[in-house]
Design a protein around this motif. Structure first.
Motif, short mmCIF file in Angstrom:
data_model
loop_
_atom_site.label_atom_id
_atom_site.label_comp_id
_atom_site.label_asym_id
_atom_site.label_seq_id
_atom_site.Cartn_x
_atom_site.Cartn_y
_atom_site.Cartn_z
N GLU A 50 0.91 -1.37 -0.40
CA GLU A 50 0.12 -0.09 -0.71
C GLU A 50 0.91 0.76 0.47
O GLU A 50 1.94 0.95 0.68
N ILE A 51 0.05 2.28 -0.61
CA ILE A 51 1.49 3.27 -1.27
C ILE A 51 0.63 4.55 -1.02
O ILE A 51 -0.64 4.76 -1.25
N GLU A 52 0.86 5.80 -0.02
CA GLU A 52 -0.41 6.94 0.75
C GLU A 52 1.04 7.52 0.62
O GLU A 52 2.50 7.35 0.90
N GLY A 53 0.75 9.33 0.16
CA GLY A 53 1.41 10.30 0.81
C GLY A 53 1.20 11.03 0.20
O GLY A 53 -0.05 11.58 -0.55
N ILE A 54 2.33 12.46 0.46
CA ILE A 54 1.66 13.82 -0.55
C ILE A 54 1.54 13.62 -2.16
O ILE A 54 2.09 12.69 -2.28
N GLY A 55 0.85 14.17 -2.74
CA GLY A 55 0.64 13.98 -4.18
C GLY A 55 0.28 12.56 -4.32
O GLY A 55 -0.65 12.34 -5.40
N ILE A 56 -0.80 11.68 -3.45
CA ILE A 56 -1.20 10.89 -3.83
C ILE A 56 -3.18 10.72 -2.64
O ILE A 56 -2.56 11.33 -1.50
N ASN A 57 -3.76 10.98 -3.42
CA ASN A 57 -4.82 11.43 -3.44
C ASN A 57 -5.43 10.10 -1.94
O ASN A 57 -6.49 9.54 -2.90
N GLY A 58 -5.29 9.35 -0.76
CA GLY A 58 -5.62 8.75 -0.74
C GLY A 58 -4.20 7.07 -0.12
O GLY A 58 -3.35 7.76 -0.50
N THR A 59 -5.23 6.42 -1.03
CA THR A 59 -3.99 5.21 -0.75
C THR A 59 -4.27 4.57 -2.45
O THR A 59 -5.36 4.82 -2.87
N LEU A 60 -3.11 3.74 -2.58
CA LEU A 60 -3.42 2.97 -3.49
C LEU A 60 -2.36 1.22 -3.49
O LEU A 60 -1.52 1.51 -2.83
N ASP A 61 -2.75 -0.18 -3.91
CA ASP A 61 -1.85 -1.08 -4.26
C ASP A 61 -1.61 -1.23 -5.21
O ASP A 61 -1.09 -0.83 -6.32
N ASP A 62 0.21 -1.12 -4.55
CA ASP A 62 1.23 -0.81 -5.84
C ASP A 62 2.12 -2.78 -6.37
O ASP A 62 2.24 -2.59 -5.43
N PRO A 63 1.99 -2.80 -6.97
CA PRO A 63 2.17 -4.08 -7.61
C PRO A 63 4.12 -3.82 -7.51
O PRO A 63 4.44 -2.97 -8.08
N THR A 64 4.27 -5.56 -6.55
CA THR A 64 6.64 -5.04 -6.73
C THR A 64 6.04 -6.31 -8.26
O THR A 64 5.99 -7.36 -8.00
N ILE A 65 7.29 -5.43 -9.20
CA ILE A 65 6.98 -6.18 -10.45
C ILE A 65 8.53 -7.75 -9.98
O ILE A 65 9.74 -7.20 -9.53
N GLY A 66 7.82 -8.53 -10.60
CA GLY A 66 8.60 -10.10 -10.55
C GLY A 66 8.21 -10.48 -9.38
O GLY A 66 9.17 -11.35 -9.21
N GLN A 67 7.52 -10.02 -8.90
CA GLN A 67 7.09 -10.25 -6.56
C GLN A 67 6.02 -11.02 -7.45
O GLN A 67 4.91 -10.28 -7.34
N PHE A 68 5.95 -12.28 -6.98
CA PHE A 68 4.14 -13.58 -7.32
C PHE A 68 4.27 -13.58 -5.68
O PHE A 68 4.60 -14.17 -5.21
N GLU A 69 2.77 -13.62 -5.68
CA GLU A 69 2.04 -14.16 -4.33
C GLU A 69 2.00 -15.87 -4.81
O GLU A 69 2.47 -16.26 -6.10
#
Length: 175
Positions: free
Chosen positions: A42-61
């Motif tokens: 989960e990514i949140e911070g200045i410049g982001i209105n809320g939160t978002l799930d950010d995929p990690t390229i090449g890392q899989f569940e």
């Protein structure tokens, strides 16, 4: 046969399942290919209105493959050694309608490698299938249609390819 707008994909006409290259007998009429999901944070911070799930390229569940058998049969038991990787291949014939008339078929191949995670012996009921199953934790999956590799993921060897292109090439040059 190249993918063109002349073909309308319809269905899987028939399929076979193979364990270490040997045709498996007694597999049920359908097998669900596992979902491929990237790990995300989960990514949140200045410049982001809320939160978002950010995929990690090449890392899989976790990817689980369940294979259901009509009854307990040797193919199910052959998958149960904790000391050997299980190598599965599913080969299917995709039926497509040719807009110019007739039908065309495309070969589909799914190759998987993993280890046994669960074994369900199933049920005993008069006149019914047992629905025994083996569930694998996959470390490798490759999907191709008509000889074109669409996706390849090898968790233990750092491979993530889409249509043959290494999605991790840039990352590998930096580490």
């Amino acid at each position: 046969m190249a993918i063109t707008n002349n073909y309308v994909p319809e269905k899987i006409n028939d399929y076979n399942a193979y364990l270490n290259g040997t045709l498996m007998i007694g597999v049920t009429a359908s097998v669900e290919i596992p979902e491929i999901a990237m790990k995300a944070s989960e990514i949140e911070g200045i410049g982001i209105n809320g939160t978002l799930d950010d995929p990690t390229i090449g890392q899989f569940e976790s990817m689980e493959q369940e294979v259901v058998f009509n009854t307990l049969y040797s193919s199910a038991v052959d998958m149960l050694s904790p000391n050997e990787a299980v190598n599965l291949t599913f080969r299917a014939a995709q039926q497509t309608y040719d807009k110019n008339g007739g039908y065309a078929f495309k070969g589909t191949r799914v190759v998987e490698r993993g280890r046994v995670k669960k074994f369900k012996p199933g049920k005993i009921e008069k006149g019914e299938s047992m629905e025994a199953s083996v569930t694998l934790e996959l470390t490798y999956i490759m999907i191709e249609v008509d000889g074109e590799q669409l996706i390849e993921i090898d968790k233990l060897n750092g491979v993530y390819k889409r249509r043959g292109v290494d999605m991790l090439a840039e990352i590998k040059t930096l580490i």
